[in-house]
Design a protein around this motif. Structure first.
Motif, PDB file in Angstrom:
ATOM      1  N   GLU A 135       0.779  -1.323   0.002  1.00 45.75           N
ATOM      2  CA  GLU A 135      -0.121  -0.105  -0.100  1.00 45.75           C
ATOM      3  C   GLU A 135       0.957   1.510  -0.152  1.00 45.75           C
ATOM      4  OE1 GLU A 135      -2.902  -0.025  -0.425  1.00 45.75           O
ATOM      5  OE2 GLU A 135      -3.647  -2.210  -0.211  1.00 45.75           O
ATOM      6  N   GLY A 136       2.147   1.222   0.030  1.00 46.04           N
ATOM      7  CA  GLY A 136       2.956   2.297   0.193  1.00 46.04           C
ATOM      8  C   GLY A 136       3.074   3.038   1.465  1.00 46.04           C
ATOM      9  N   VAL A 137       4.193   3.910   1.509  1.00 49.97           N
ATOM     10  CA  VAL A 137       4.448   4.610   2.823  1.00 49.97           C
ATOM     11  C   VAL A 137       3.305   5.477   3.039  1.00 49.97           C
ATOM     12  CG1 VAL A 137       6.010   6.456   3.642  1.00 49.97           C
ATOM     13  CG2 VAL A 137       6.856   4.611   2.355  1.00 49.97           C
ATOM     14  N   ALA A 138       2.463   6.021   1.994  1.00 45.49           N
ATOM     15  CA  ALA A 138       1.608   7.071   2.431  1.00 45.49           C
ATOM     16  C   ALA A 138       0.469   6.626   3.299  1.00 45.49           C
ATOM     17  CB  ALA A 138       0.605   7.435   1.079  1.00 45.49           C
ATOM     18  N   SER A 139       0.257   5.045   3.131  1.00 47.00           N
ATOM     19  CA  SER A 139      -0.790   4.410   3.975  1.00 47.00           C
ATOM     20  C   SER A 139      -0.410   4.283   5.408  1.00 47.00           C
ATOM     21  CB  SER A 139      -1.033   2.983   3.480  1.00 47.00           C
ATOM     22  OG  SER A 139       0.276   2.365   3.795  1.00 47.00           O
ATOM     23  N   CYS A 140       0.795   4.770   5.900  1.00 50.04           N
ATOM     24  CA  CYS A 140       1.420   4.773   7.188  1.00 50.04           C
ATOM     25  C   CYS A 140       1.394   6.108   7.799  1.00 50.04           C
ATOM     26  CB  CYS A 140       2.572   3.957   7.285  1.00 50.04           C
ATOM     27  SG  CYS A 140       2.694   2.081   6.680  1.00 50.04           S
ATOM     28  N   ALA A 141       1.346   7.178   6.939  1.00 47.08           N
ATOM     29  CA  ALA A 141       1.599   8.383   7.210  1.00 47.08           C
ATOM     30  C   ALA A 141       0.591   9.345   7.834  1.00 47.08           C
ATOM     31  CB  ALA A 141       2.156   9.174   5.757  1.00 47.08           C
ATOM     32  N   GLY A 142      -0.382   9.098   8.332  1.00 47.48           N
ATOM     33  CA  GLY A 142      -1.301   9.993   8.738  1.00 47.48           C
ATOM     34  C   GLY A 142      -1.056  10.287  10.187  1.00 47.48           C
ATOM     35  N   SER A 143      -1.411  11.402  10.593  1.00 46.68           N
ATOM     36  CA  SER A 143      -1.150  11.987  11.866  1.00 46.68           C
ATOM     37  C   SER A 143      -1.603  11.182  13.070  1.00 46.68           C
ATOM     38  CB  SER A 143      -1.727  13.640  12.047  1.00 46.68           C
ATOM     39  OG  SER A 143      -2.997  13.514  11.772  1.00 46.68           O
ATOM     40  N   THR A 144      -2.762  10.213  12.784  1.00 42.50           N
ATOM     41  CA  THR A 144      -3.010   9.419  13.834  1.00 42.50           C
ATOM     42  C   THR A 144      -2.164   8.252  14.028  1.00 42.50           C
ATOM     43  OG1 THR A 144      -4.876   8.504  12.676  1.00 42.50           O
ATOM     44  CG2 THR A 144      -5.295  10.635  13.970  1.00 42.50           C
ATOM     45  N   CYS A 145      -1.344   8.034  13.068  1.00 39.85           N
ATOM     46  CA  CYS A 145      -0.626   6.729  12.693  1.00 39.85           C
ATOM     47  C   CYS A 145       0.886   7.157  13.100  1.00 39.85           C
ATOM     48  CB  CYS A 145      -0.929   6.202  11.247  1.00 39.85           C
ATOM     49  SG  CYS A 145      -2.693   5.713  11.103  1.00 39.85           S
ATOM     50  N   HIS A 146       1.634   7.038  11.843  1.00 43.87           N
ATOM     51  CA  HIS A 146       3.054   7.031  12.170  1.00 43.87           C
ATOM     52  C   HIS A 146       3.902   8.531  11.561  1.00 43.87           C
ATOM     53  CE1 HIS A 146       3.403   3.204  13.510  1.00 43.87           C
ATOM     54  NE2 HIS A 146       2.553   2.686  12.445  1.00 43.87           N
ATOM     55  N   GLY A 147       2.641   9.553  11.335  1.00 47.96           N
ATOM     56  CA  GLY A 147       3.176  10.626  10.584  1.00 47.96           C
ATOM     57  C   GLY A 147       3.208  11.875  11.459  1.00 47.96           C
TER      58      GLY A 147
ATOM     59  N   PRO B  80       4.467  15.101  13.697  1.00 50.71           N
ATOM     60  CA  PRO B  80       5.632  15.717  13.807  1.00 50.71           C
ATOM     61  C   PRO B  80       6.704  15.535  15.311  1.00 50.71           C
ATOM     62  CG  PRO B  80       3.971  17.286  14.196  1.00 50.71           C
ATOM     63  CD  PRO B  80       3.218  15.938  13.739  1.00 50.71           C
ATOM     64  N   GLU B  81       5.973  15.050  16.126  1.00 48.60           N
ATOM     65  CA  GLU B  81       6.773  14.901  17.397  1.00 48.60           C
ATOM     66  C   GLU B  81       6.186  13.531  18.004  1.00 48.60           C
ATOM     67  OE1 GLU B  81       6.034  17.810  20.530  1.00 48.60           O
ATOM     68  OE2 GLU B  81       6.432  19.428  19.077  1.00 48.60           O
ATOM     69  N   GLY B  82       7.115  13.009  18.514  1.00 54.95           N
ATOM     70  CA  GLY B  82       6.996  11.388  19.243  1.00 54.95           C
ATOM     71  C   GLY B  82       6.296  11.446  20.356  1.00 54.95           C
ATOM     72  N   ASN B  83       4.977  11.860  20.404  1.00 53.53           N
ATOM     73  CA  ASN B  83       4.157  11.933  21.873  1.00 53.53           C
ATOM     74  C   ASN B  83       3.121  10.804  21.739  1.00 53.53           C
ATOM     75  OD1 ASN B  83       2.683  13.209  19.956  1.00 53.53           O
ATOM     76  ND2 ASN B  83       2.809  15.285  20.885  1.00 53.53           N
ATOM     77  N   GLY B  84       3.124   9.791  21.038  1.00 51.07           N
ATOM     78  CA  GLY B  84       2.208   8.777  21.007  1.00 51.07           C
ATOM     79  C   GLY B  84       2.022   8.231  22.051  1.00 51.07           C
ATOM     80  N   LYS B  85       0.919   7.417  22.543  1.00 51.18           N
ATOM     81  CA  LYS B  85       0.623   6.916  23.670  1.00 51.18           C
ATOM     82  C   LYS B  85       1.218   5.325  23.826  1.00 51.18           C
ATOM     83  CE  LYS B  85      -3.265   9.514  25.316  1.00 51.18           C
ATOM     84  NZ  LYS B  85      -4.726   9.211  25.846  1.00 51.18           N
ATOM     85  N   VAL B  86       1.106   4.664  22.872  1.00 56.86           N
ATOM     86  CA  VAL B  86       1.728   3.196  22.610  1.00 56.86           C
ATOM     87  C   VAL B  86       3.006   3.318  21.611  1.00 56.86           C
ATOM     88  CG1 VAL B  86       1.152   1.055  21.520  1.00 56.86           C
ATOM     89  CG2 VAL B  86      -0.803   2.619  22.677  1.00 56.86           C
ATOM     90  N   VAL B  87       2.951   3.742  20.486  1.00 61.74           N
ATOM     91  CA  VAL B  87       4.247   4.103  19.777  1.00 61.74           C
ATOM     92  C   VAL B  87       4.545   5.552  19.448  1.00 61.74           C
ATOM     93  CG1 VAL B  87       4.071   1.814  18.755  1.00 61.74           C
ATOM     94  CG2 VAL B  87       2.924   3.871  17.696  1.00 61.74           C
ATOM     95  N   ARG B  88       5.619   5.978  19.234  1.00 59.42           N
ATOM     96  CA  ARG B  88       5.891   7.237  19.077  1.00 59.42           C
ATOM     97  C   ARG B  88       5.022   8.097  18.178  1.00 59.42           C
ATOM     98  NH1 ARG B  88      11.176   9.052  20.630  1.00 59.42           N
ATOM     99  NH2 ARG B  88      10.899  10.611  18.938  1.00 59.42           N
ATOM    100  N   GLN B  89       4.666   7.402  17.011  1.00 58.25           N
ATOM    101  CA  GLN B  89       3.972   7.936  15.924  1.00 58.25           C
ATOM    102  C   GLN B  89       4.688   9.085  15.097  1.00 58.25           C
ATOM    103  OE1 GLN B  89       0.188   8.142  18.635  1.00 58.25           O
ATOM    104  NE2 GLN B  89      -0.452   8.176  16.475  1.00 58.25           N
ATOM    105  N   ASP B  90       5.987   9.274  15.455  1.00 55.82           N
ATOM    106  CA  ASP B  90       6.727  10.270  14.456  1.00 55.82           C
ATOM    107  C   ASP B  90       7.867   9.328  13.640  1.00 55.82           C
ATOM    108  OD1 ASP B  90       8.346   9.323  16.291  1.00 55.82           O
ATOM    109  OD2 ASP B  90       9.231  11.458  16.397  1.00 55.82           O
ATOM    110  N   GLU B  91       7.399   8.029  13.480  1.00 56.69           N
ATOM    111  CA  GLU B  91       8.426   7.169  12.842  1.00 56.69           C
ATOM    112  C   GLU B  91       8.561   7.691  11.209  1.00 56.69           C
ATOM    113  OE1 GLU B  91       6.553   5.094  16.226  1.00 56.69           O
ATOM    114  OE2 GLU B  91       5.609   6.014  14.457  1.00 56.69           O
ATOM    115  N   LEU B  92       7.751   8.167  10.695  1.00 63.98           N
ATOM    116  CA  LEU B  92       7.954   8.551   9.522  1.00 63.98           C
ATOM    117  C   LEU B  92       8.979   9.807   9.242  1.00 63.98           C
ATOM    118  CD1 LEU B  92       6.731   8.305   6.453  1.00 63.98           C
ATOM    119  CD2 LEU B  92       5.554  10.279   6.774  1.00 63.98           C
ATOM    120  N   ALA B  93       8.950  10.554  10.450  1.00 67.35           N
ATOM    121  CA  ALA B  93       9.925  11.726  10.320  1.00 67.35           C
ATOM    122  C   ALA B  93      11.338  11.122  10.300  1.00 67.35           C
ATOM    123  CB  ALA B  93       9.473  12.655  11.402  1.00 67.35           C
TER     124      ALA B  93
END
Length: 456
Positions: A38-50, A52-65
């Motif tokens: 599905e490509g990188v874009a499928s992971c790049a949402g701000s509620t997923c891994h996109g 700007p800051e790694g402040n997710g509760k389970v995973v960082r969520q800034d993995e794309l950056a």
């Protein structure tokens, strides 16, 4: 058939078991066939891994950056496709007659997530380079819709097709496909490619993993996937690199380039050294106690064999002698002929496989890294550092194992910084193949290892 040669019927329960297994295998095949990239874009949402800051509760969520970082090694995968369009990529492709490097199958197997055309989703972009699915596996039709749900588990994600990279042998297999080579299209760097300008292939699993780590290994991560043991990761990486190299070497289609053997498998710098025609000979071939082969014949690149020998002595001593014997027998067979070498490679590969499983299942104490570093620079292993490639591998080992000691709290950051100069001198000794001097390197490596041991 029974043990006496007569026929034997399956019990009804066994019949149902066979049918169930058949259905399960069939279902898995259908799921695999339906998997899409599905490509990188499928992971790049701000509620997923996109984010700007790694402040997710389970995973960082800034993995794309981190993956996109243009200024660090952590962003190297995202730049992999772009380098094909650069000067070096264009020169290599022109020299080899490949056409445009950005569309050459020989390049795309490792410089992109080269998904089959039929398996490309709407958001797939080959220009993404080495994207998420190169390592985690195709997500569409499998795990992408379930891996972020509240009820989702890592085990369920793996069952749906997510590649379990927390397992050292699995991670090594994925990484080695490109960083060492595979028999798949576009995943083998030939000697011709290196002669045209492609960098020499070298790999060390723990160090490269640290450079590409886009996540925090916090309590939640450890609960889901377990704690990463850097010593284990490094050691298994060495074993799997040996297995991969020998597996490729045994394949006839990769064995030669016309009349000549495929020199990818040999130690580059044992041949690529200065040649002078003077009144006094200048030997650049140094005898190696672990290579019982004729004088001046190109040695097989044994950088990972050397380090695996060191790991086995400390972490799997029951298998160490068997591996050492198989290694020497392989080098000796290289002086006999192709058939003998292939046969010996099979035996050595089997021994490395046994070691890999033993290392992957081992539980190591807090002093394991200290012991391995001391063994690498000790009297049994150090004399084997006669060539550039193995010496580079040794420095990376000392560095990554020292970092492991810091992460595990065995050595403070300040203490490690205090001996960094000694480690850097060992790195300087392998700064380039043209200036490499075996004796000077062994001295520098020994000094760095003693400095690390003093912190114990």
């Amino acid at each position: 058939m029974s043990a006496t040669g007569g026929s034997r019927s399956l019990a009804p329960s066994a019949v149902w078991l066979v049918l169930a297994l058949f259905v399960a295998v069939l279902a898995a095949g259908v799921a695999y066939a339906a998997a899409r990239y599905e490509g990188v874009a499928s992971c790049a949402g701000s509620t997923c891994h996109g984010r700007p800051e790694g402040n997710g509760k389970v995973v960082r969520q800034d993995e794309l950056a981190h993956w996109q970082d243009p200024a660090s090694q952590g962003g190297a995968h995202s730049r992999a496709y772009a380098v094909l369009a650069g000067r070096r990529g264009a020169q290599i492709a022109a020299t080899l007659g490949l056409g445009d490097a950005t569309s050459a199958p020989a390049c795309l197997g490792c410089h992109s997530t080269d998904a089959p055309a039929a398996a490309r989703g709407e958001r797939y972009q080959q220009t993404d380079g080495v994207g998420c699915e190169s390592c985690h596996g195709p997500s569409g039709g499998t795990w992408i819709s379930s891996h972020y749900t509240m009820a989702g588990t890592h085990a369920a994600n793996v069952a749906a097709g997510l590649i379990p990279l927390e397992r050292p042998q699995v991670r090594a297999g994925v990484c080695l496909d490109c960083h060492f080579g595979s028999s798949q299209p576009g995943q083998f760097v030939t000697h011709r490619m290196m002669a045209a300008g492609h960098p020499r292939v070298s790999f060390e699993l723990d160090l490269f993993s640290a450079l590409q780590q886009h996540h925090d290994e916090d309590a939640d991560y450890r609960q889901r996937k377990g704690r990463t043991d850097s010593v284990k990761l490094w050691a298994v990486g060495q074993a799997e690199a040996v297995r991969r190299s020998l597996a490729l070497f045994q394949q006839p289609k990769l064995a030669s380039q016309g009349l000549y053997p495929e020199f990818y498998f040999f130690d580059c710098h044992s041949c690529h050294r200065g040649i002078e025609d003077g009144p006094e000979r200048k030997l650049t071939f140094e005898a190696n106690p672990a290579r019982p082969q004729p004088f001046a014949t190109p040695p097989y690149n044994d950088e990972n064999m050397i380090l695996l020998s060191a790991a086995a002595r400390v972490l799997a001593p029951a298998e160490a002698a068997r591996f050492e014997a198989a290694s020497k027998a392989f080098h000796a067979a290289m002086g006999s002929g192709r058939a003998e070498a292939v046969s010996a490679a099979g035996r050595l590969s089997a021994s490395a496989g046994t070691l890999s499983s033993a290392l992957a299942s081992g539980a190591y104490g807090p002093d394991s890294a200290f012991k391995v570093i001391a063994t690498i620079a000790g009297q049994a292993i150090s004399p084997r550092f006669t060539d550039y490639a193995g010496s580079v591998q040794a420095v990376m080992a000392v560095d990554t194992l020292l970092n492991a000691l810091v992460r595990e709290g065995r050595v403070t950051v300040g203490a490690a910084a205090g001996i960094r100069a000694d480690v850097n001198r060992a790195y300087a000794a392998v700064k380039g193949p043209n200036s490499y001097n075996p004796a000077q390197f062994r001295t520098a490596l020994g000094a760095a290892a003693r400095s690390v041991s003093a912190l114990q």
